[in-house]
Motif scaffolding. Structure first.
Motif, PDB file in Angstrom:
ATOM      1  N   HIS A  61     -14.508 -13.783 -10.900  1.00 43.15           N
ATOM      2  CA  HIS A  61     -14.629 -12.928  -9.723  1.00 43.15           C
ATOM      3  C   HIS A  61     -13.899 -13.578  -8.552  1.00 43.15           C
ATOM      4  O   HIS A  61     -14.119 -14.748  -8.239  1.00 43.15           O
ATOM      5  CB  HIS A  61     -16.103 -12.730  -9.356  1.00 43.15           C
ATOM      6  CG  HIS A  61     -16.953 -12.324 -10.525  1.00 43.15           C
ATOM      7  ND1 HIS A  61     -17.080 -11.015 -10.933  1.00 43.15           N
ATOM      8  CD2 HIS A  61     -17.690 -13.071 -11.381  1.00 43.15           C
ATOM      9  CE1 HIS A  61     -17.878 -10.965 -11.998  1.00 43.15           C
ATOM     10  NE2 HIS A  61     -18.256 -12.201 -12.288  1.00 43.15           N
ATOM     11  N   MET A  62     -13.017 -12.811  -7.898  1.00 37.50           N
ATOM     12  CA  MET A  62     -12.310 -13.293  -6.717  1.00 37.50           C
ATOM     13  C   MET A  62     -12.678 -12.423  -5.524  1.00 37.50           C
ATOM     14  O   MET A  62     -12.833 -11.210  -5.661  1.00 37.50           O
ATOM     15  CB  MET A  62     -10.795 -13.249  -6.932  1.00 37.50           C
ATOM     16  CG  MET A  62     -10.266 -14.339  -7.837  1.00 37.50           C
ATOM     17  SD  MET A  62      -8.439 -14.479  -7.775  1.00 37.50           S
ATOM     18  CE  MET A  62      -7.956 -12.917  -8.490  1.00 37.50           C
ATOM     19  N   THR A  63     -12.794 -13.041  -4.369  1.00 33.93           N
ATOM     20  CA  THR A  63     -13.048 -12.299  -3.142  1.00 33.93           C
ATOM     21  C   THR A  63     -12.341 -12.960  -1.973  1.00 33.93           C
ATOM     22  O   THR A  63     -12.213 -14.187  -1.927  1.00 33.93           O
ATOM     23  CB  THR A  63     -14.561 -12.204  -2.853  1.00 33.93           C
ATOM     24  OG1 THR A  63     -14.746 -11.480  -1.620  1.00 33.93           O
ATOM     25  CG2 THR A  63     -15.192 -13.582  -2.705  1.00 33.93           C
ATOM     26  N   ALA A  64     -11.877 -12.124  -1.052  1.00 33.85           N
ATOM     27  CA  ALA A  64     -11.284 -12.613   0.185  1.00 33.85           C
ATOM     28  C   ALA A  64     -12.193 -12.306   1.368  1.00 33.85           C
ATOM     29  O   ALA A  64     -11.753 -12.383   2.525  1.00 33.85           O
ATOM     30  CB  ALA A  64      -9.916 -11.975   0.393  1.00 33.85           C
ATOM     31  N   SER A  65     -13.439 -11.987   1.104  1.00 36.08           N
ATOM     32  CA  SER A  65     -14.397 -11.705   2.164  1.00 36.08           C
ATOM     33  C   SER A  65     -14.475 -12.895   3.128  1.00 36.08           C
ATOM     34  O   SER A  65     -14.769 -14.015   2.707  1.00 36.08           O
ATOM     35  CB  SER A  65     -15.787 -11.442   1.578  1.00 36.08           C
ATOM     36  OG  SER A  65     -16.788 -11.550   2.568  1.00 36.08           O
ATOM     37  N   PRO A  66     -14.214 -12.677   4.422  1.00 40.50           N
ATOM     38  CA  PRO A  66     -14.261 -13.794   5.380  1.00 40.50           C
ATOM     39  C   PRO A  66     -15.601 -14.515   5.380  1.00 40.50           C
ATOM     40  O   PRO A  66     -15.644 -15.747   5.514  1.00 40.50           O
ATOM     41  CB  PRO A  66     -13.979 -13.110   6.725  1.00 40.50           C
ATOM     42  CG  PRO A  66     -13.197 -11.887   6.370  1.00 40.50           C
ATOM     43  CD  PRO A  66     -13.773 -11.423   5.064  1.00 40.50           C
ATOM     44  N   ASP A  67     -16.687 -13.778   5.240  1.00 44.92           N
ATOM     45  CA  ASP A  67     -18.010 -14.414   5.229  1.00 44.92           C
ATOM     46  C   ASP A  67     -18.168 -15.332   4.024  1.00 44.92           C
ATOM     47  O   ASP A  67     -18.695 -16.451   4.136  1.00 44.92           O
ATOM     48  CB  ASP A  67     -19.112 -13.350   5.222  1.00 44.92           C
ATOM     49  CG  ASP A  67     -19.227 -12.619   6.548  1.00 44.92           C
ATOM     50  OD1 ASP A  67     -18.709 -13.145   7.551  1.00 44.92           O
ATOM     51  OD2 ASP A  67     -19.817 -11.523   6.570  1.00 44.92           O
TER      52      ASP A  67
END
Length: 282
Positions: free
Chosen positions: A230-236
């Motif tokens: 799983h990849m995410t670029a969510s700033p949080d």
């Protein structure tokens, strides 16, 4: 059996490689056996690669380029071919990993993929009972070539002590794996820290994670579960991962202390200390 004449070169990197190999060989007026004699392999192997029944290697590709005067085409193509052998769910991560300028990873159970020896990778990947084990091993080792670039990504790995003491592949494999880690002790672009058992509870008891930074794209956090990634670029999420990683680095042993612990584990668990001549600089 696959027929090279029916291969669609746009179907996959492997199909294109086989199609192009035959095209270049025939343009040079060589039969499979004749090309095999030139590059020191069998004509049967040439045929298997041309029909996608056999995966080419980097060494094979370099020899073909030299024999056919293709200007390094197959040596460039082999990277795409090998990457296509990675599990479909993992390929997006590998693509981003190849573009990253900074990689930081915490590994709770096993040695980080870019630091694995071929033997260790084979033993680890075999636990998933794949039908194409050798292809997956080749693909994993190919990933490590990003560390050999003129300007590789700067990478920082925090390894849990469990990764050092878990005997993946047996004692001989582990001794060589730990020796390989020691080769990075003075590496310019890679830093390794060990999070010792003595640290007790820490900022990532929930498991492993990797953060990647890029010149132009947003930072990405990558995690895995049993069957996918799983990849995410969510700033949080990126901010939380950076905070946790900072705590892990502060809790882990220094780079020098980590090398000393790796050496000690080699002696305690795998029966040997590295000889001075084995501590080559990577």
């Amino acid at each position: 059996m696959a027929n090279i004449h029916t291969l669609d070169p746009s179907a996959s990197p492997l199909d294109y490689y086989g199609w192009e190999l035959r095209r270049q060989r025939e343009a040079a007026c060589l039969k499979q056996g004749q090309l095999g004699e030139i590059i020191f392999c069998t004509g049967s192997l040439i045929g298997q690669i041309e029909t996608t029944k056999k995966l080419p290697t980097r060494d094979f590709s370099e020899r073909v380029d030299a024999a056919l005067g293709t200007g390094g085409m197959f040596s460039r193509l082999i990277g795409l071919v090998l990457r296509s052998q990675l599990p479909a769910w993992f390929q997006p991560y590998a693509d981003m990993e190849a573009k990253a300028t900074y990689i930081s990873t915490y590994q709770a159970q096993v040695v980080y993929g870019l630091l694995q020896t071929e033997e260790y990778a084979r033993a680890l990947l075999a636990t998933g009972l794949p039908d194409d084990l050798e292809n997956q091993v080749a693909a994993r080792i190919e990933r490590q070539r990003i560390l050999e670039r003129e300007r590789p990504p700067f990478a920082w790995a925090v390894l849990d002590e469990a990764a050092l003491r878990r005997p993946v592949g047996g004692n001989d494999v582990m001794r060589r794996q730990l020796l390989h880690l020691l080769e990075f002790a003075d590496h310019r672009w890679m830093r390794i820290q060990v999070l010792p058992f003595a640290a007790g509870e820490h900022a990532s008891l929930a498991g492993s994670f990797t953060t990647m930074r890029f010149d132009e794209d947003p930072d990405i956090v990558y995690t895995e579960d049993v069957i996918s990634g799983h990849m995410t670029a969510s700033p949080d999420t990126v901010r939380e991962a950076a905070l946790r990683y900072a705590h892990l680095q502060a809790t882990a042993l220094s780079v020098e202390e980590s090398a000393a612990l790796i050496t000690r584990v080699m002696e305690e668990c795998y029966g040997d200390r590295p000889r001075p001549e084995e501590r080559a600089v990577a």
